[in-house]
Design an enzyme around this catalytic site. Structure first.
Site, short mmCIF file in Angstrom:
data_model
loop_
_atom_site.label_atom_id
_atom_site.label_comp_id
_atom_site.label_asym_id
_atom_site.label_seq_id
_atom_site.Cartn_x
_atom_site.Cartn_y
_atom_site.Cartn_z
N GLU A 53 -9.82 4.89 -16.87
CA GLU A 53 -9.87 5.49 -17.35
C GLU A 53 -8.61 5.52 -18.88
O GLU A 53 -9.72 5.64 -19.47
CB GLU A 53 -10.02 6.53 -17.01
CG GLU A 53 -10.65 7.02 -15.17
CD GLU A 53 -9.80 6.70 -14.08
OE1 GLU A 53 -8.92 5.87 -14.74
OE2 GLU A 53 -10.10 7.57 -13.71
N ARG A 210 -2.30 -23.15 -2.32
CA ARG A 210 -1.83 -24.13 -2.98
C ARG A 210 -3.11 -24.50 -3.52
O ARG A 210 -3.12 -25.35 -4.61
CB ARG A 210 -1.54 -25.10 -2.31
CG ARG A 210 0.02 -25.00 -1.23
CD ARG A 210 0.42 -26.11 -0.52
NE ARG A 210 -0.76 -26.41 0.53
CZ ARG A 210 -1.11 -25.78 1.63
NH1 ARG A 210 -0.69 -24.43 2.41
NH2 ARG A 210 -1.97 -26.12 2.29
N GLU A 285 -5.01 -15.39 10.31
CA GLU A 285 -5.48 -16.85 11.05
C GLU A 285 -5.42 -17.82 11.82
O GLU A 285 -5.57 -18.91 11.86
CB GLU A 285 -4.97 -17.89 9.40
CG GLU A 285 -4.93 -16.64 8.32
CD GLU A 285 -4.62 -18.21 6.69
OE1 GLU A 285 -5.21 -19.58 7.12
OE2 GLU A 285 -4.77 -17.77 6.01
N GLY A 287 -3.75 -17.79 16.18
CA GLY A 287 -4.75 -18.98 16.76
C GLY A 287 -5.34 -17.20 17.78
O GLY A 287 -5.98 -16.58 17.64
C1 AOF Z 1 -7.56 6.94 -11.20
N1 AOF Z 1 -8.03 5.60 -11.45
O1 AOF Z 1 -7.17 3.62 -11.99
C2 AOF Z 1 -6.96 4.47 -10.10
C3 AOF Z 1 -6.29 5.14 -9.17
O2 AOF Z 1 0.85 5.70 -8.98
P1 AOF Z 1 -0.17 5.56 -9.26
O3 AOF Z 1 -0.25 6.37 -10.46
O4 AOF Z 1 -0.95 4.51 -10.43
O5 AOF Z 1 -0.89 6.10 -8.64
C4 AOF Z 1 -1.45 5.53 -7.63
C5 AOF Z 1 -3.08 6.81 -7.11
O6 AOF Z 1 -3.74 7.23 -8.17
C6 AOF Z 1 -3.52 5.68 -6.11
O7 AOF Z 1 -2.82 5.89 -4.52
C7 AOF Z 1 -5.48 6.51 -6.43
O8 AOF Z 1 -5.26 7.53 -5.24
C8 AOF Z 1 -5.35 6.41 -7.43
N2 AOF Z 1 -6.05 5.41 -8.22
N3 AOF Z 1 -6.87 6.42 -10.01
O9 AOF Z 1 -8.68 7.75 -11.58
C9 AOF Z 1 -7.18 4.34 -11.75
N4 AOF Z 1 -5.83 3.40 -9.66
ZN ZN Z 2 -5.24 7.45 -12.73
#
Ligand code: AOF
Ligand code: ZN
Length: 344
Positions: A53, A210, A285, A287
């Site tokens: 955001e 790779r 992966e 066995g």
């Molecule tokens: C959002 N937008 O793009 C993402 C979210 O340690 P931080 O600040 O990066 O927070 C990580 C947490 O925020 C993650 O566990 C999840 O709950 C939320 N991720 N939230 O609004 C984002 N990546």
């Molecule tokens: Zn956020």
């Protein structure tokens, strides 16, 4: 509703650009729309960096454009101070008209609170847009928070007559070149690859990326009695490596040895270890023994099985899935790739 879903689809497309770089965070994309035109886009690019955001809002140079605009994001905007400040607070500072999101963030620091903050600022909030697609996109993240274990992907290649290797464990060249490339792409997308002792002993795999570009996963293997010779590829220090065993607990030559108690439920302890170190997904992966024991315990989420046109006549039988639902089938050159999920 068609347009709403299309914008959400675009948000998810952006989210996917973070694949392989954001774990243990979710993949999140965001689109800002004004008068039926996209005026801003962003996605979460790297763990620790700005959320989707924030990037989308900052991509709109003239902030007066945000008056009456709508914001689409596949995950509920966060409400907490993590590595970055709350997205919900940032959104609430601007005169958006509506916020659409796909899934509630299961992170207890957020769950529902992000939506509340935005609603309290007088912005209309709609949730559940393309909910299923959002759940699938972030299935690894949801597994971490809801099942408290990594998302488990089983992968193997079997012959037309159902063998995974010759009787002497030689399993080279069952699947074709393009299938093997695809496996390298998969490795770049998951946090860890995990194999049993026989696979390390007989295949001497490198378990790296790779034949594709991308980052290497952590490689993890079981070697209860430490039988794998030091010259094996897994000891080449080229990537983070974890060896689960019964003998020692220490870091040596850049390999982390994790000592397990033979009386423990090994899969439980190993999966807990992965969860604790933030491994959100694991590609198993081989066995057959390791894969079959995970199947028996219901400890798998997705299985990717290549069926090659060759026949061995005899050898080591491929794993047998249980409660599997076929999701897709496609040809990768001569190999048929079947993707299954587990019916819970
Ligand atoms: C959002 N937008 O793009 C993402 C979210 O340690 P931080 O600040 O990066 O927070 C990580 C947490 O925020 C993650 O566990 C999840 O709950 C939320 N991720 N939230 O609004 C984002 N990546
Ligand atoms: Zn956020």
């Amino acid at each position: 509703m068609g347009d709403v879903e299309n914008y959400m689809r675009r948000a998810m497309e952006l989210a996917l650009l973070g694949q392989g770089h954001v774990s243990p965070n979710p993949m999140v994309g965001c689109v800002i729309v004004k008068e039926d035109r996209i005026i801003g886009e962003g996605w979460h690019q790297k763990h620790g960096d700005a959320h989707a955001e924030v990037n989308a809002i900052h991509s709109v140079a003239d902030k007066s454009q945000l008056q009456g605009a709508d914001l689409y994001v596949n995950l509920e905007p966060c409400a907490h101070h993590g590595k970055t400040p709350p997205c919900a607070d940032l959104i609430a500072q601007y005169p958006f008209s509506k916020v659409y999101f796909s899934n509630i963030d299961p992170n207890p620091l957020v769950a529902g609170k992000g939506a509340e903050k935005i609603f309290a600022a007088g912005i209309k909030v709609y949730q559940g847009i393309l909910e299923k697609e959002g759940q699938k996109l972030n299935r690894r993240f949801f597994s971490r928070h809801e099942k408290k274990r990594p998302f488990i992907i089983l992968k193997w290649a079997e012959t037309a007559d159902g063998f995974i290797a010759h009787s002497n464990y030689d399993s080279k060249w069952i699947s074709g070149e393009l299938s093997r490339k695809l496996v390298h792409q998969w490795r770049s997308q998951e946090d860890a690859v995990f194999v049993g002792t026989n696979t390390v002993l007989f295949d001497n795999p490198q378990l790296n990326v790779r034949d594709w570009s991308g980052r290497d996963p952590i490689r993890m293997f079981i070697d209860k009695q430490l039988q794998v010779p030091q010259g094996a590829h897994v000891f080449d220090k080229s990537q983070p490596t974890v060896c689960f065993n019964f003998i020692k607990q220490k870091v040596e030559n850049q390999v982390e040895y994790v000592k397990l108690d033979p009386h423990d439920d090994l899969s439980e302890v190993i999966l807990n270890n992965m969860q604790e170190r933030g491994v959100m997904s694991v590609l198993v992966e081989g066995g057959t023994q390791l894969i079959q024991s995970l199947i028996e315990k219901g400890l798998w989420d997705e299985a990717r099985v290549f069926k090659s046109p060759t026949a061995f006549g005899e050898g080591i039988r491929a794993p047998q899935l249980q409660h599997a639902v076929l999701q897709s089938q496609e040809m990768i050159e001569q190999d048929q790739l079947n993707i299954f999920t587990r019916n819970e």
